[in-house]
Design a protein around this motif. Structure first.
Motif, short mmCIF file in Angstrom:
data_model
loop_
_atom_site.label_atom_id
_atom_site.label_comp_id
_atom_site.label_asym_id
_atom_site.label_seq_id
_atom_site.Cartn_x
_atom_site.Cartn_y
_atom_site.Cartn_z
N PRO A 200 -9.89 -2.22 -2.93
CA PRO A 200 -8.62 -2.84 -2.54
C PRO A 200 -7.90 -3.43 -3.75
N ARG A 201 -8.63 -4.04 -4.66
CA ARG A 201 -8.00 -4.63 -5.85
C ARG A 201 -7.30 -3.53 -6.67
N GLN A 202 -7.99 -2.40 -6.83
CA GLN A 202 -7.38 -1.31 -7.60
C GLN A 202 -6.12 -0.77 -6.92
N ILE A 203 -6.20 -0.67 -5.58
CA ILE A 203 -5.03 -0.21 -4.83
C ILE A 203 -3.86 -1.17 -5.06
N CYS A 204 -4.14 -2.45 -4.98
CA CYS A 204 -3.06 -3.44 -5.15
C CYS A 204 -2.46 -3.34 -6.55
N ASP A 205 -3.32 -3.22 -7.55
CA ASP A 205 -2.81 -3.15 -8.92
C ASP A 205 -1.94 -1.90 -9.10
N LYS A 206 -2.44 -0.79 -8.56
CA LYS A 206 -1.70 0.46 -8.72
C LYS A 206 -0.33 0.39 -8.04
N TYR A 207 -0.33 -0.05 -6.78
CA TYR A 207 0.95 -0.03 -6.05
C TYR A 207 1.85 -1.19 -6.41
N PHE A 208 1.27 -2.28 -6.88
CA PHE A 208 2.14 -3.36 -7.37
C PHE A 208 3.01 -2.83 -8.51
N ASP A 209 2.40 -2.07 -9.39
CA ASP A 209 3.16 -1.52 -10.53
C ASP A 209 4.27 -0.59 -10.04
N ILE A 210 3.97 0.18 -9.00
CA ILE A 210 4.99 1.10 -8.47
C ILE A 210 6.16 0.30 -7.88
N HIS A 211 5.83 -0.68 -7.05
CA HIS A 211 6.90 -1.51 -6.47
C HIS A 211 7.73 -2.15 -7.58
N ASN A 212 7.02 -2.74 -8.50
CA ASN A 212 7.68 -3.44 -9.58
C ASN A 212 8.65 -2.52 -10.33
N SER A 213 8.21 -1.31 -10.61
CA SER A 213 9.09 -0.45 -11.41
C SER A 213 10.24 0.09 -10.57
N VAL A 214 10.00 0.33 -9.29
CA VAL A 214 11.12 0.75 -8.42
C VAL A 214 12.18 -0.35 -8.37
N TYR A 215 11.76 -1.58 -8.20
CA TYR A 215 12.74 -2.67 -8.07
C TYR A 215 13.45 -2.95 -9.39
N ARG A 216 12.73 -2.76 -10.47
CA ARG A 216 13.37 -2.92 -11.77
C ARG A 216 14.49 -1.89 -11.92
N GLY B 293 12.26 11.23 4.07
CA GLY B 293 13.35 10.44 3.52
C GLY B 293 13.31 10.37 2.00
N VAL B 294 14.16 9.49 1.48
CA VAL B 294 14.23 9.32 0.03
C VAL B 294 13.52 8.02 -0.32
N PHE B 295 12.58 8.12 -1.24
CA PHE B 295 11.80 6.95 -1.62
C PHE B 295 12.34 6.39 -2.94
N GLY B 296 11.95 5.13 -3.22
CA GLY B 296 12.46 4.47 -4.41
C GLY B 296 12.29 5.32 -5.66
N THR B 297 11.14 5.95 -5.76
CA THR B 297 10.86 6.76 -6.95
C THR B 297 11.75 8.02 -6.98
N ASP B 298 12.07 8.56 -5.80
CA ASP B 298 12.94 9.74 -5.73
C ASP B 298 14.34 9.41 -6.24
N ALA B 299 14.84 8.24 -5.83
CA ALA B 299 16.22 7.87 -6.17
C ALA B 299 16.41 7.94 -7.68
N ASN C 67 0.78 -1.25 0.00
CA ASN C 67 0.00 0.00 0.00
C ASN C 67 0.81 1.29 0.00
N ASN C 68 2.09 1.24 -0.27
CA ASN C 68 2.83 2.50 -0.35
C ASN C 68 4.11 2.35 -1.16
N VAL C 69 4.81 3.45 -1.28
CA VAL C 69 6.04 3.44 -2.07
C VAL C 69 7.21 3.13 -1.14
N PRO C 70 8.03 2.15 -1.46
CA PRO C 70 9.13 1.78 -0.54
C PRO C 70 10.21 2.86 -0.46
N HIS C 71 10.75 3.08 0.73
CA HIS C 71 11.87 4.03 0.86
C HIS C 71 13.19 3.26 0.92
N LEU C 72 14.28 4.00 0.95
CA LEU C 72 15.59 3.35 0.88
C LEU C 72 15.81 2.35 2.01
#
Ligand code: MET
Length: 628
Positions: A111-127, A385-391, A58-63
């Motif tokens: 909840p499904r929409q939230i998961c889809d939205k944030y899954f994509d964010i996590h996925n792209s940060v880790y990529r 702090g600095v979040f994955g997307t910020d980096a 449910n959120n954007v991962p930080h460093l």
């Protein structure tokens, strides 16, 4: 301290071993693993199942989150592949529970929409961070439902599930039981009285809270005061499983990181009590019993099962990894931050022991302490702090982030992120030490010898140098095997430092202008440095895979050429006689103080303060998510 493991000169035995490995090390490497799309355990090989804690969706991962789980696990998994261990590395988003339901209400999505939205964010940060999962999955899948329900039914059949009536808060207005984060009130702990304590924990005094003990409780959704109503929940009888958990832990904890061991021990100081595994929520795995069919599993019951269901999504044969055949050994290595330890050290193993079907239990539990941000704490809820997307937006390459985060990995105590240190580490270690050594060595080879690595007949002094290098690579392997990634990294830098010393001592640029004999020695010095570059490249690859890939291309080697023999770590002849290298290029760039100052200022304060600042300068243009 500069991390060189070398105080005394090499012993005759070390020099002899260096020689033996130099001459025969290549032959002693293991048979390469077969190329496979789907990795399954192989009989007779070391099979490593590596997991990173499943980040809440449910959120954007930080460093801090990133070094705590996915990045640490990735460095380790890449190391395993370097050693020819047969490795499967999985992770995914943890999608069920109140955290998702609350976020969904906050954003006006399902909840499904939230998961889809944030899954994509996590996925792209880790990529972007180059996290090389074999598979990055999610827990809200059919595989998860099936496996979690099967495990639960088995536990019940084996007599480890009981039921109890529990007092809970019910909001009559919303017609909803208010689990954990759906309720707020005044903290009941003496001397605190914080007015916005959550139903599971007080953010002010940090103590755990039972939602029914909150003073002046109010529903977070509508503000009404809830009433207390009993509800029947299912429990796992940890007490009955306690003897087998204790016996098991006593045999494995020696292979856990110190903080993992400490947390597990403190949990086991008290007798284990039954814990509820169900909740009155909608977003979760449904309990497969008629009478409880309107309930779902507690997120911490099903989340670790996610490792299995994600393996199932990846391989379609999860049991091969999780319930391996007798003659096929699997080593489970799990990476996480300290707060996840109880669930991985006690709760999940208890589930597996209770199911009693020969599941693999964690062998290496590697937990980190916390990473702070400059002087304060990283905070997802407050956006500090600095979040994955910020980096990604800083323009600093992901390898530099990976390298820096690994070098401050909170292995034994909390550590701090600092912009100044990020700059220093990049400029002095990556660029001046490692990068320059590689670039200088390869440039000499390219410019003076048209890229053909000069012939090399090693002298006794060369073997002495190799013996010192081997001490470093041995230490690197020892640390890696114990999950001490930060310590391992120091030894990579020590190898290039030894290489730099060698270059400085031999002065090939002088020798190459001298007699024929001098020229030969100068060529040999360069050839040895190029071989060391190959070793540095291999050892660096888990930490900075992008730079290592570029360096490998400059060396003109295929990926399969750069391997380490963990049974006998040493410099081997990575570059065959007569090898021609590729085109040398600088690997890293300097980070200027000016940029660091700008970034420090840009990421000061909380995310909403930053958004306000930006809106201010854009003449109040609103609609920032942070304002809503
Ligand atoms: N979602 C948890 C966290 O982010 C970890 C679950 S690991 C099975 O802390």
């Amino acid at each position: 301290e500069d991390g060189v493991a070398t105080e005394a000169g090499p012993t005759p035995e070390e020099v002899e071993a260096a020689k033996e490995n130099w001459l025969n090390g290549l032959k002693n490497l293991q048979e390469p693993l077969p190329e496979a799309k789907i990795v399954l355990p192989i009989k007779g090989r070391k099979n490593m199942l590596v997991t990173a804690a499943l980040p809440y969706v449910n959120n954007v991962p930080h460093l801090g989150n990133i070094i705590g789980c996915v990045l640490s696990a990735d460095i380790f998994a890449r190391y395993c592949r370097l050693c020819d261990y047969n490795t499967l590395f999985v992770s995914g988003t943890d999608e069920y529970g109140t955290a998702t339901e609350t976020k969904a209400l906050e954003e006006g999505l399902t909840p499904r929409q939230i998961c889809d939205k944030y899954f994509d964010i996590h996925n792209s940060v880790y990529r972007w961070f180059n996290i090389g999962f074999d598979y990055f999955g999610r827990t809200s899948t059919d595989e998860q439902t099936l496996i979690a329900q099967q495990m639960f039914l088995k536990l019940r059949e084996n007599g480890f599930i009981s039921s109890q009536s529990v007092d809970q808060l019910l909001c009559q207005n919303c017609d909803r039981f208010l689990a954990d984060r759906f309720v707020e009130g005044t903290c009941p702990h003496a001397g605190c009285a914080y007015e916005s304590a959550r139903g599971d924990q007080c953010d002010k005094c940090g103590k755990l809270i039972n939602a029914t003990e909150l003073l002046q409780p109010r529903c977070k959704l509508c503000g009404h005061q809830p009433t207390i109503k009993p509800s029947e929940q299912l429990f796992i009888e940890l007490g009955q499983l306690e003897p087998s958990i204790r016996t098991w832990i006593s045999t494995v904890e020696k292979d856990w990181s110190p903080s993992a061991r400490a947390v597990a021990r403190s949990w086991l100081r008290e007798p284990l009590r039954a814990r509820a595994v169900t909740r009155d929520l909608k977003w979760g795995v449904p309990v497969p019993i008629e009478k409880y069919s309107n309930k779902v599993f507690y997120v911490w019951f099903d989340a670790p099962i996610g490792y299995m269901s994600i393996t199932q999504s990846a391989t379609k044969q999860y049991e091969k990894w999780w319930k391996p055949d007798k003659d096929c050994e699997v080593t489970l290595c799990q990476f996480m931050a300290k707060d996840n330890v109880p669930f991985h050290a006690v709760m999940f193993p208890a589930t597996l022991l209770g199911v009693n079907e020969g599941h693999v239990l964690v062998k290496h539990l590697y937990a980190t302490e916390y990473l702070n941000y400059e002087e304060s704490k990283f905070s997802k809820s407050r956006g500090v702090g600095v979040f994955g997307t910020d980096a990604q937006e800083t323009g600093i390459p992901s390898d530099v982030w990976r390298f820096y985060l690994a070098s401050i990995r909170p292995e034994t105590s909390d550590s701090s992120f600092s912009w100044t240190e990020l700059g220093t580490r990049n400029n002095s270690e990556l660029l001046n030490n490692l990068g320059n050594f590689c670039h200088r060595s390869l440039s000499f080879c390219a410019n003076t010898f048209k890229g053909r690595v000069p012939d090399l007949t090693l002298t006794h002094a060369d073997y002495e140098l190799i013996a010192l290098v081997n001490r470093e690579i041995v230490a690197y392997v020892q640390h890696m095997e114990k999950g001490r990634l930060r310590d391992a990294l120091r030894h990579v830098l020590s190898i290039s430092r030894l290489g730099n010393h060698h270059m400085q001592a031999e002065q090939p640029w002088v020798l190459l202008k001298g007699s024929d004999e001098d020229k030969e020695r100068g060529g040999a010095a360069i050839a040895l440095c190029c071989q060391l570059v190959a070793l540095v490249c291999a050892a660096l690859a888990p930490f900075a895979p992008d730079a290592a890939r570029r360096l490998r291309a400059q060396l003109g080697l295929p990926a399969s050429a750069l391997r380490i023999n963990p049974a006998n770590p040493s410099l081997i002849q990575y570059l065959p006689p007569g090898h021609v290298i590729g085109k040398p290029e600088p690997l890293f760039a300097k980070i200027e103080q000016d940029l660091l100052d700008k970034l420090r200022a840009k990421y000061a304060g909380t995310q909403s303060e930053r958004a306000n600042k930006e809106n201010g300068s854009a003449q109040g243009g609103s609609n920032s998510v942070a304002d809503l």
